[in-house]
Design an enzyme around this catalytic site. Structure first.
Site, PDB file in Angstrom:
ATOM      1  N   CYS A 125       0.901  -1.133  -0.057  1.00  0.00           N
ATOM      2  CA  CYS A 125      -0.095   0.149  -0.021  1.00  0.00           C
ATOM      3  C   CYS A 125       0.734   1.340   0.075  1.00  0.00           C
ATOM      4  O   CYS A 125       0.418   2.386  -0.162  1.00  0.00           O
ATOM      5  CB  CYS A 125      -0.885  -0.096   0.982  1.00  0.00           C
ATOM      6  SG  CYS A 125      -1.830  -1.530   1.316  1.00  0.00           S
ATOM      7  N   HIS A 265      -3.079   7.204   3.318  1.00  0.00           N
ATOM      8  CA  HIS A 265      -3.440   5.684   2.885  1.00  0.00           C
ATOM      9  C   HIS A 265      -4.872   5.566   3.416  1.00  0.00           C
ATOM     10  O   HIS A 265      -5.113   5.560   4.415  1.00  0.00           O
ATOM     11  CB  HIS A 265      -2.675   4.592   3.094  1.00  0.00           C
ATOM     12  CG  HIS A 265      -2.984   3.380   2.582  1.00  0.00           C
ATOM     13  ND1 HIS A 265      -3.591   3.362   1.459  1.00  0.00           N
ATOM     14  CD2 HIS A 265      -3.171   2.244   3.470  1.00  0.00           C
ATOM     15  CE1 HIS A 265      -3.712   1.765   1.335  1.00  0.00           C
ATOM     16  NE2 HIS A 265      -3.722   1.160   2.800  1.00  0.00           N
ATOM     17  N   ASN A 295     -10.083  -0.007   0.328  1.00  0.00           N
ATOM     18  CA  ASN A 295      -8.577  -0.117   0.207  1.00  0.00           C
ATOM     19  C   ASN A 295      -8.035  -0.277  -1.170  1.00  0.00           C
ATOM     20  O   ASN A 295      -8.240  -1.544  -1.322  1.00  0.00           O
ATOM     21  CB  ASN A 295      -8.268  -0.780   1.480  1.00  0.00           C
ATOM     22  CG  ASN A 295      -6.588  -0.776   1.504  1.00  0.00           C
ATOM     23  OD1 ASN A 295      -5.871  -0.143   0.588  1.00  0.00           O
ATOM     24  ND2 ASN A 295      -6.018  -1.316   2.471  1.00  0.00           N
TER      25      ASN A 295
END
Ligand code: UT7
Length: 338
Positions: A125, A265, A295
């Protein structure tokens, strides 16, 4: 501040600026109500524990490079830069089209960036933030003038759709940034990247590599699906992103009050809120779109940055913090002037 400090620090070295962004998400939307019909979950659980309402899911024949190429085309169009003028394409992904060739080469072929050299990076990520740091180095040394940094993911293809603890969290999509040195623009002021490989077990895709090559047995064991120890990852995500954001701000000579926008994030609203409590800054500075995308791993920060720009949240000269955390563990923060 910092402009004087950072100009002095980087005297004579070309500065890297994001000159344009673009993003793409698949049209198919999977809502929490849809997930209620697939696994033992509720809209209420997903919303209160994560803040996610819906996510976009790629079509079976839509690969990561297809999404990355579309985001790249949009970013190049917004920059007014021809594909032939791209020197380097970096694709950050944990869901490459295949083992090799790299996904950046597939993007190159699709967009016609025939003069670029191309490679992928895998920092989960944190991938886009890491990729941006790579672009900064190539531009700083004069080895590249135009770099396309892409975060692109088809997380749906490594998701166990019967595992309620994971399948509600993720989505597919891609974002791209055109990075150049622009006279008179400070661009990236500071960046700090970190990793801790001793915690690799907490978030991983075990199968399909040299440790567990794909076999009937690895498939029977479900090793081709992502695994995560959610609670542990949550705690590390909060601590690490807060710490690295502070380090990057320090390095830029700024405080959180100097920032106009913070793009964390997009994993979980509770993680974003916990970072906000520790780092400070007005809540409205924290840009959140995870409610609509979930996500998207390496794509999350750049999809959010592109959306924030299109929503009019960024003006030239604004100071922006990008901060990410992912498997590895990897984490990093970049402070830039828009
Ligand atoms: O992008 C890389 C970084 N990733 C992240 O940052 C994700 C970090 N982790 C998280 O966001 C959170 O840990 C999760 C959203 C994954 C989970 O939230 P949590 O508050 O930590 O829940 P939990 O894992 O502690 O589970 C609580 C309960 C459990 O039931 P019991 O044992 O208390 O009876 C789970 O079985 O919730 C249950 N549960 C669910 N219930 C309904 C887990 N998933 C679900 C679900 N629907 N989808």
């Amino acid at each position: 501040m910092s402009a004087a400090l950072s100009n002095a620090t980087f005297a004579g070295i070309p500065r890297a600026s994001i000159v344009a962004t673009g993003s793409y998400v698949p049209s198919r939307v999977l809502t929490n109500a849809d997930l209620e019909k697939m696994v033992d979950t509720t809209d209420e659980w997903i919303l209160t524990r994560t803040g996610i309402r819906e996510r976009h899911i790629a079509e079976p024949d839509e690969a990561t490079s297809d999404m990355g190429a579309e985001a790249a085309r949009r970013a190049l169009a917004n920059a007014g830069v021809a594909a032939e003028d791209v020197d380097l394409i970096v694709v950050a992904t944990i869901t490459p089209d295949m083992g090799f060739p790299n996904t950046a080469c597939f993007v190159q072929a699709k967009i016609g960036a025939k003069n670029a050299f191309c490679f992928d990076i895998e920092a989960a990520c944190s991938g886009f933030v890491y990729g941006l740091d790579i672009a900064r180095q190539y531009i700083g040394t004069g080895s590249a003038r135009t770099v396309l940094v892409i975060g692109a993911e088809k997380i749906s293809c490594i998701t166990d759709w019967s595992d309620r603890s994971l399948c509600v969290l993720f989505g597919d999509g891609a974002g791209a940034a055109v990075v150049q040195s622009v006279p008179g623009r400070n661009g990236i002021l500071a960046s700090v990247m970190r990793s801790d490989g001793t915690l690799s077990d907490l978030l991983k895709l075990p199968g399909g590599g040299s440790r567990h090559p794909t076999s009937a047995e690895t498939i029977a064991q479900g090793l081709h699906y992502m695994k995560m120890e959610g609670r542990d990852v949550f705690k590390h995500a909060v601590t690490c992103m807060t710490d690295v954001a502070r380090r990057a701000l320090d390095r830029a000579g700024l405080t959180v009050d100097d920032l106009d926008l913070i793009i964390p994030h997009q994993a979980n609203q509770r993680i974003v809120s916990a970072i906000g409590e520790r780092l400070g800054g007005a809540p409205e500075k924290y840009y959140v779109n995870l409610d609509r995308y979930g996500n998207t791993s390496a794509a999350s920060v750049i999809i959010a940055l592109d959306e924030a720009h299109r929503m009019g949240r960024l003006q030239r000269g604004n100071r922006v913090l990008l901060v990410a955390f992912g498997g590895g563990f990897t984490w990093g923060a970049t402070v830039l002037e828009w």
